[in-house]
Motif scaffolding. Structure first.
Motif, PDB file in Angstrom:
ATOM      1  N   VAL A   1       0.965  -1.106   0.230  1.00  0.00           N
ATOM      2  CA  VAL A   1       0.030   0.010  -0.006  1.00  0.00           C
ATOM      3  C   VAL A   1       0.932   1.254   0.120  1.00  0.00           C
ATOM      4  CG1 VAL A   1      -1.895   1.263   1.130  1.00  0.00           C
ATOM      5  CG2 VAL A   1      -1.831  -1.137   1.236  1.00  0.00           C
ATOM      6  N   ASP A   2       0.891   1.580  -1.314  1.00  0.00           N
ATOM      7  CA  ASP A   2       1.816   3.060  -1.153  1.00  0.00           C
ATOM      8  C   ASP A   2       0.727   4.116  -1.393  1.00  0.00           C
ATOM      9  OD1 ASP A   2       1.062   2.665  -3.863  1.00  0.00           O
ATOM     10  OD2 ASP A   2       3.080   2.757  -4.755  1.00  0.00           O
TER      11      ASP A   2
ATOM     12  N   PRO B   1      -8.189 -11.219  -5.834  1.00  0.00           N
ATOM     13  CA  PRO B   1      -7.921 -12.555  -5.819  1.00  0.00           C
ATOM     14  C   PRO B   1      -6.052 -12.483  -5.641  1.00  0.00           C
ATOM     15  CG  PRO B   1      -8.427 -11.938  -8.160  1.00  0.00           C
ATOM     16  CD  PRO B   1      -8.793 -10.797  -7.145  1.00  0.00           C
ATOM     17  N   LYS B   2      -5.649 -13.622  -4.780  1.00  0.00           N
ATOM     18  CA  LYS B   2      -4.429 -13.816  -4.425  1.00  0.00           C
ATOM     19  C   LYS B   2      -3.711 -13.608  -5.641  1.00  0.00           C
ATOM     20  CE  LYS B   2      -3.171 -15.920  -0.204  1.00  0.00           C
ATOM     21  NZ  LYS B   2      -2.676 -17.124   0.605  1.00  0.00           N
ATOM     22  N   ASP B   3      -3.828 -13.978  -6.977  1.00  0.00           N
ATOM     23  CA  ASP B   3      -2.991 -14.124  -7.927  1.00  0.00           C
ATOM     24  C   ASP B   3      -2.720 -12.598  -8.625  1.00  0.00           C
ATOM     25  OD1 ASP B   3      -5.337 -13.766  -9.214  1.00  0.00           O
ATOM     26  OD2 ASP B   3      -5.049 -15.444 -10.506  1.00  0.00           O
ATOM     27  N   HIS B   4      -3.497 -11.795  -7.922  1.00  0.00           N
ATOM     28  CA  HIS B   4      -3.296 -10.295  -8.423  1.00  0.00           C
ATOM     29  C   HIS B   4      -2.725  -9.171  -7.287  1.00  0.00           C
ATOM     30  CE1 HIS B   4      -5.365 -10.666 -12.274  1.00  0.00           C
ATOM     31  NE2 HIS B   4      -5.094  -9.548 -12.600  1.00  0.00           N
ATOM     32  N   TRP B   5      -2.349  -9.832  -6.171  1.00  0.00           N
ATOM     33  CA  TRP B   5      -1.822  -9.123  -5.168  1.00  0.00           C
ATOM     34  C   TRP B   5      -0.744  -8.285  -5.395  1.00  0.00           C
ATOM     35  CZ3 TRP B   5      -2.609 -11.830   0.417  1.00  0.00           C
ATOM     36  CH2 TRP B   5      -3.783 -12.167   0.670  1.00  0.00           C
ATOM     37  N   ILE B   6       0.264  -8.949  -6.130  1.00  0.00           N
ATOM     38  CA  ILE B   6       1.485  -8.347  -6.342  1.00  0.00           C
ATOM     39  C   ILE B   6       1.353  -7.557  -7.567  1.00  0.00           C
ATOM     40  CG2 ILE B   6       3.918  -8.734  -7.200  1.00  0.00           C
ATOM     41  CD1 ILE B   6       3.844 -11.316  -5.571  1.00  0.00           C
ATOM     42  N   LEU B   7       0.704  -8.004  -8.540  1.00  0.00           N
ATOM     43  CA  LEU B   7       0.368  -7.386  -9.753  1.00  0.00           C
ATOM     44  C   LEU B   7      -0.292  -6.010  -9.612  1.00  0.00           C
ATOM     45  CD1 LEU B   7      -0.912  -9.543 -12.778  1.00  0.00           C
ATOM     46  CD2 LEU B   7       1.060  -8.018 -12.639  1.00  0.00           C
ATOM     47  N   TYR B   8      -1.282  -5.892  -8.912  1.00  0.00           N
ATOM     48  CA  TYR B   8      -2.163  -4.712  -8.449  1.00  0.00           C
ATOM     49  C   TYR B   8      -1.459  -3.656  -8.284  1.00  0.00           C
ATOM     50  CZ  TYR B   8      -5.834  -1.785  -6.290  1.00  0.00           C
ATOM     51  OH  TYR B   8      -6.684  -0.970  -5.883  1.00  0.00           O
ATOM     52  N   ASN B   9      -0.348  -3.852  -7.400  1.00  0.00           N
ATOM     53  CA  ASN B   9       0.206  -2.795  -6.821  1.00  0.00           C
ATOM     54  C   ASN B   9       1.131  -2.093  -8.259  1.00  0.00           C
ATOM     55  OD1 ASN B   9       3.746  -2.278  -5.911  1.00  0.00           O
ATOM     56  ND2 ASN B   9       1.924  -1.001  -5.098  1.00  0.00           N
ATOM     57  N   ILE B  10       1.798  -2.828  -8.883  1.00  0.00           N
ATOM     58  CA  ILE B  10       2.722  -2.624 -10.089  1.00  0.00           C
ATOM     59  C   ILE B  10       1.663  -1.806 -11.013  1.00  0.00           C
ATOM     60  CG2 ILE B  10       3.875  -3.626 -11.960  1.00  0.00           C
ATOM     61  CD1 ILE B  10       4.548  -5.977 -10.170  1.00  0.00           C
TER      62      ILE B  10
END
Ligand code: SF4
Length: 227
Positions: free
Chosen positions: A145-146, A176-185
């Motif tokens: 969370v930036d 969904p968990k598979d988007h947790w990292i991607l969402y931030n990017i």
């Protein structure tokens, strides 16, 4: 009581994520230049209240001068302060980098740990930094969370919270968990392009039809004109 997400809301979230994937791809990238996990950790500490571009300029020379974790652990604080001066808050950052590097050397054998609870014991490392490490280095599903994620997640209606930790938990519930990292990017890219803090380009935004902020503004306008 945990609020259930309606089918309609789930479909909206899915549509938002699909459009983000389409426009920004699903490629994992890190905006902070680094070659090792500990370099990324130091770069993230430096990025507090500073742009990634500025940090990349500073670390280009910094990592040439301080080539190992030991170089940071046993650095002269005053000298390090000068080396990182332009990133702001340099006294605190220098102190934290030295303490953090010392702990990594003395307790973790020079490795950056992967567990959140271990990362949080390092000086200058909060949940945001820990989650950057977990996501980028260890590929562990984690939500960073930036400032962009905070602002845009509220606009998209994914959270109403102000506190980053509460936002993180809200996002864990809706994404969904598979988007947790991607969402931030993807949201960083969105926040630097179409949805800037000063001038969001809602008319040109591909999320316009799905964005809660746009919907709320339209409703407010309708209510005002019907009064
Ligand atoms: S529609 Fe506007 S507020 Fe919503 S995400 Fe796009 S630019 Fe941001």
């Amino acid at each position: 009581m945990v609020k259930r997400i309606t089918k309609q809301e789930r479909e909206r979230i899915h549509a938002v994520l699909s459009l983000l994937d389409e426009h920004y791809t699903t490629e994992f990238k890190c905006y902070l230049n680094h070659e090792t996990p500990w370099q990324l950790l130091i770069a993230v500490i430096l990025s507090a209240q500073c742009t990634d571009a500025r940090v990349n300029i500073v670390t280009k020379d910094l990592f040439q001068k301080y080539k190992t974790l030991d170089d940071f652990a046993y650095a002269n604080q005053k000298e390090l302060e000068q080396d990182i001066h332009s990133t702001g808050f340099y006294q605190n950052k220098a102190k934290n980098i030295i303490l953090c590097a010392k702990r990594l050397v003395e307790v973790y054998g020079g490795e950056v740990p992967s567990k959140l609870e271990d990362l949080l014991t390092l000086a200058g490392v909060g949940r945001k930094t820990a989650n950057v490490i977990r996501g980028n280095i260890y590929n562990e599903p984690s939500i960073v969370v930036d400032t962009h994620v905070k602002r845009i997640s509220k606009k998209l209606g994914f959270t109403k919270e102000e506190d980053p930790e509460k936002i993180e938990y809200d996002l864990m519930k809706v994404l969904p968990k598979d988007h947790w990292i991607l969402y931030n990017i993807q949201i960083i890219t969105h926040g630097r392009g179409l949805c800037t803090a000063r001038n969001p380009q809602c008319n040109a935004c591909f999320l316009n039809e799905l964005c809660k902020d746009v919907k709320n503004k339209k409703e407010r306008k309708k209510n005002t004109s019907s009064q």
